[in-house]
Design an enzyme around this catalytic site. Structure first.
Site, short mmCIF file in Angstrom:
data_model
loop_
_atom_site.label_atom_id
_atom_site.label_comp_id
_atom_site.label_asym_id
_atom_site.label_seq_id
_atom_site.Cartn_x
_atom_site.Cartn_y
_atom_site.Cartn_z
N GLY A 1 -0.55 5.06 6.65
CA GLY A 1 -0.54 3.70 7.19
C GLY A 1 -1.40 2.81 6.32
N TYR A 2 -1.33 1.53 6.57
CA TYR A 2 -2.01 0.54 5.73
C TYR A 2 -2.85 -0.39 6.58
CZ TYR A 2 0.91 2.37 2.15
OH TYR A 2 1.48 3.24 1.27
N LEU A 3 -4.06 -0.62 6.09
CA LEU A 3 -4.93 -1.60 6.70
C LEU A 3 -4.72 -2.91 5.96
CD1 LEU A 3 -7.79 0.87 6.92
CD2 LEU A 3 -7.31 -0.63 8.83
N ARG B 1 2.37 -0.48 10.73
CA ARG B 1 2.51 -0.34 9.27
C ARG B 1 2.40 1.13 8.89
NH1 ARG B 1 -0.72 -4.60 10.32
NH2 ARG B 1 -2.65 -3.45 10.01
#
Lengths: 161, 161
Positions: free
Chosen positions: B29-31, B85
């Site tokens: 996942g993406y921050l 995400r």
């Protein structure tokens, strides 16, 4: 989930200096913080130490994940990936009634801004405020460091203090 | 500065499967990735391992800083801070003429998308393309994983292959 519970205040006068037991110089930057709210990714350098810190959105209780990283990496990330989202501040540790307050004196474009933070064990923990503490700004997004990092001047309220 | 030099291609057919030597299931996942360009902060879990990875903006050579983190932290960060995400994909390692190609078969909303990546030592390194490799998409932001993670369908070109 590791949680940081923190309350933040403006500071009145400089009587806090008398109680200061330790000083650290912090340089920190932010990777892609949202406007005002949202999670942040911070790179912080102080002395020979550097940390990568992920913080959740919610105040005063925020998820916080912190990992030590090589200071050389941190320098590069600050320089190349944090753009101008940088903060330099001098943190003063000031014990008061069993808690350690952090009084941050900002420099650079935020010169003049002084904030006091204190970490709590739980959100409802009773808190004895030192006499030099001013209005609380815990819930005021403008005083989040990730927001301050993008500011060219301190928030206006500071000038009233 | 640690740099990742990577080229990325669409995949034609499934002849690559015959050369596959290893398979890993990735969840990542993406921050707070930017739209299309910009640095990204990725959390990836595979097997008993988890990593936090900061990548710079530029392709095919991107600054890359990767740190192992506790898998339990990674699970929490994925669940609580990466929103939707997320990417799930099965990575197939396929050696070809001295390099290891990664053939990623996406699942979930990106089912049907297959991408092949290969890491190089320098950007001009000559590259012998396997016969099953299709058009190059290294410079096409739509195929960045941080962008795909926000997509509800694979990019349209994929359907032509």
């Amino acid at each position: 989930m590791p949680v940081e519970i923190e309350r933040k205040f403006l500071v009145q006068g400089d009587r806090w200096r008398a109680g200061c037991t330790q000083i650290h110089e912090f340089r920190q930057g932010y990777l892609m913080s949202h406007e005002g709210a949202g999670a942040t990714v911070r790179v912080r350098i102080f002395g020979d130490h550097a940390f990568l810190t992920i913080k959740g959105a919610k105040s005063p209780s925020r998820a916080e994940y912190e990992y030590p990283i090589p200071p050389a990496d941190a320098e590069e990330i600050l320089r190349s990936l944090c753009g101008d989202r940088l903060i330099e501040k001098r943190r003063h540790c000031v014990p008061h009634q069993g808690l350690i307050w952090s009084v941050d004196v900002f420099s650079g474009s935020l010169a003049g801004l002084i904030l006091a933070e204190v970490e709590l064990s739980h959100p409802e923990q009773p808190l004895a405020l030192p006499s030099w503490v001013g209005p609380e700004v815990t819930a005021d997004h403008r005083y989040r460091n990730s927001v301050l990092a993008r500011s060219t001047t301190p928030p206006r309220e500071k000038l009233k203090v």
